[in-house]
Design a protein around this motif. Structure first.
Motif, PDB file in Angstrom:
ATOM      1  N   MET A   1       0.839  -1.190   0.000  1.00  0.00           N
ATOM      2  CA  MET A   1       0.000   0.000   0.000  1.00  0.00           C
ATOM      3  C   MET A   1       0.877   1.244   0.000  1.00  0.00           C
ATOM      4  O   MET A   1       2.050   1.208   0.371  1.00  0.00           O
ATOM      5  N   ILE A   2       0.286   2.368  -0.446  1.00  0.00           N
ATOM      6  CA  ILE A   2       0.883   3.687  -0.307  1.00  0.00           C
ATOM      7  C   ILE A   2      -0.198   4.617   0.220  1.00  0.00           C
ATOM      8  O   ILE A   2      -1.326   4.186   0.483  1.00  0.00           O
ATOM      9  N   ALA A   3       0.120   5.880   0.339  1.00  0.00           N
ATOM     10  CA  ALA A   3      -0.829   6.815   0.934  1.00  0.00           C
ATOM     11  C   ALA A   3      -2.037   7.079   0.052  1.00  0.00           C
ATOM     12  O   ALA A   3      -3.100   7.471   0.546  1.00  0.00           O
ATOM     13  N   CYS A   4      -1.918   6.843  -1.266  1.00  0.00           N
ATOM     14  CA  CYS A   4      -3.021   7.166  -2.178  1.00  0.00           C
ATOM     15  C   CYS A   4      -3.656   5.950  -2.816  1.00  0.00           C
ATOM     16  O   CYS A   4      -4.431   6.090  -3.774  1.00  0.00           O
ATOM     17  N   GLY A   5      -3.375   4.737  -2.334  1.00  0.00           N
ATOM     18  CA  GLY A   5      -4.026   3.581  -2.928  1.00  0.00           C
ATOM     19  C   GLY A   5      -3.474   2.270  -2.413  1.00  0.00           C
ATOM     20  O   GLY A   5      -2.411   2.208  -1.787  1.00  0.00           O
ATOM     21  N   MET A   6      -4.227   1.196  -2.702  1.00  0.00           N
ATOM     22  CA  MET A   6      -3.840  -0.157  -2.310  1.00  0.00           C
ATOM     23  C   MET A   6      -3.228  -0.882  -3.490  1.00  0.00           C
ATOM     24  O   MET A   6      -3.659  -0.722  -4.640  1.00  0.00           O
ATOM     25  N   GLY A   7      -2.216  -1.691  -3.223  1.00  0.00           N
ATOM     26  CA  GLY A   7      -1.588  -2.482  -4.249  1.00  0.00           C
ATOM     27  C   GLY A   7      -2.286  -3.816  -4.440  1.00  0.00           C
ATOM     28  O   GLY A   7      -3.400  -4.041  -3.961  1.00  0.00           O
ATOM     29  N   SER A   8      -1.609  -4.730  -5.149  1.00  0.00           N
ATOM     30  CA  SER A   8      -2.170  -6.053  -5.399  1.00  0.00           C
ATOM     31  C   SER A   8      -2.143  -6.893  -4.135  1.00  0.00           C
ATOM     32  O   SER A   8      -1.302  -6.700  -3.250  1.00  0.00           O
ATOM     33  N   LEU A   9      -3.065  -7.839  -4.078  1.00  0.00           N
ATOM     34  CA  LEU A   9      -3.166  -8.746  -2.933  1.00  0.00           C
ATOM     35  C   LEU A   9      -2.934 -10.161  -3.426  1.00  0.00           C
ATOM     36  O   LEU A   9      -3.597 -10.617  -4.373  1.00  0.00           O
TER      37      LEU A   9
END
Length: 346
Positions: free
Chosen positions: A198-206
């Motif tokens: 994750m980053i401050a502006c969105g979620m990455g792949s799971l």
């Protein structure tokens, strides 16, 4: 009102007002949910003295007075892990008085203390504490904008939950062998290993799979697609902990060949990573939804992962400088206590 608890002045004032309006005492007691004797005593006191205030010295005297409470408070703060029974035994010897467990319970509340369940934190030795302190001090000047360039990554384990909600059950002493009062436990429940970023502006792949993760699996499910999608060619810093699959020679050489900058991370520091809060949120949702199978567990995890709001991510990443300040503050406080102890010895 509990037995023996004082009547608030506002409630005594209501009793007198209704009595002056001609309301019967039984009706006043029934409407205010008080005993008839309590209402009678308050009205009788108002007839005799013309006031509703309690006379000085009225009521049962406490066994531990105001002069005893500071000593009890100091002992409770010094021995925070002591049981109430152990505190009661100490208090009987120290104050030379006959004290019960209930009396000590009340005295602890009068000291503005309360019994809580201990918060679980990773064990840290002196070397790990020093490394955490030096790492926090070195990164304290990083701004929030700098922390927003960090790609936070971590893995976690989710298990299929069994039984009812909660750790407690309402029962009598004789119902301890009632099957409805049991908390079922499974020796090896079905589980899933989850990795995400994750980053401050969105979620990455799971990424979800069964079993443990090794260096080869970690490279296969790595964050390159998430990095391209979230940063869109901008430079970033990868954060991951010191797990064996992360520090293996295969993983470090793979990251070096792709020129991925890695944030040096102190050991045993999950409280410094905001993605740990994401896992905590998802696990709380899993306890509420109670998936029964592995397939349901995987579907619920993916759904809750996609439902994390962006403002929550920004709030967690913005809290990193405050977490570093807490680490530095605790370390300096420890140094102050040690110096005071040494000054007393010499």
């Amino acid at each position: 009102m509990g037995r023996g608890s004082p009547i608030p002045p506002m409630l005594r004032r209501k009793i007198v007002e209704q009595y002056q309006k001609g309301v019967f005492q039984r009706k006043i007691a029934k409407s205010l949910k008080l005993s008839s004797s309590t209402v009678h005593n308050i009205i009788q006191r108002f007839r005799e003295s013309g006031t509703i205030s309690v006379r000085k010295g009225q009521g049962r005297k406490t066994i531990l007075d105001a002069r005893d409470l500071p000593a009890l408070r100091r002992h409770c703060i010094t021995y925070r892990n002591a049981t109430v029974m152990e505190i009661t035994t100490w208090a009987q010897e120290y104050f030379q008085k006959t004290l019960s467990v209930n009396t000590i319970h009340c005295a602890i509340r009068r000291c503005r203390l309360k019994l809580y369940r201990s918060k679980k934190k990773p064990y840290l030795n002196m070397i790990q504490k020093r490394r955490r302190f030096l790492w926090a001090k070195a990164h304290l000047k990083w701004t929030v904008a700098k922390w927003k360039t960090v790609l936070w990554s971590d893995g976690s384990k989710f298990e299929v939950l069994f039984g009812k909600l909660g750790r407690h059950v309402i029962r009598t002493k004789e119902d301890k062998d009632n099957p409805r009062c049991y908390q079922p436990s499974v020796q090896k429940p079905a589980s899933l290993m989850v990795w995400g970023c994750m980053i401050a502006c969105g979620m990455g792949s799971l990424h979800i799979w069964k079993g443990t993760i090794n260096a080869e699996r970690y490279i296969q499910v790595h964050m390159l697609p998430s990095r391209r999608r979230l940063f869109q060619g901008r430079p970033c810093i990868l954060q991951h902990d010191n797990a064996r699959s992360h520090t293996a020679l295969i993983t470090t050489s793979w990251l070096r060949r792709r020129r991925i900058r890695v944030l040096k991370w102190p050991g045993c520091s999950p409280d410094l990573s905001p993605i740990e809060n994401i896992w905590r949120i998802i696990k709380r949702k899993m306890r509420q939804r109670r998936p029964k199978t592995v397939e349901q567990l995987e579907a619920c995890i993916r759904q809750e992962w996609d439902n994390i709001p962006i403002p929550k991510l920004e709030q967690l990443v913005s809290s990193v400088p405050r977490r570093l300040q807490i680490v530095i503050k605790k370390k300096r406080r420890c140094y102050t206590v040690v110096n005071m102890a040494l000054s007393q010895l010499f």
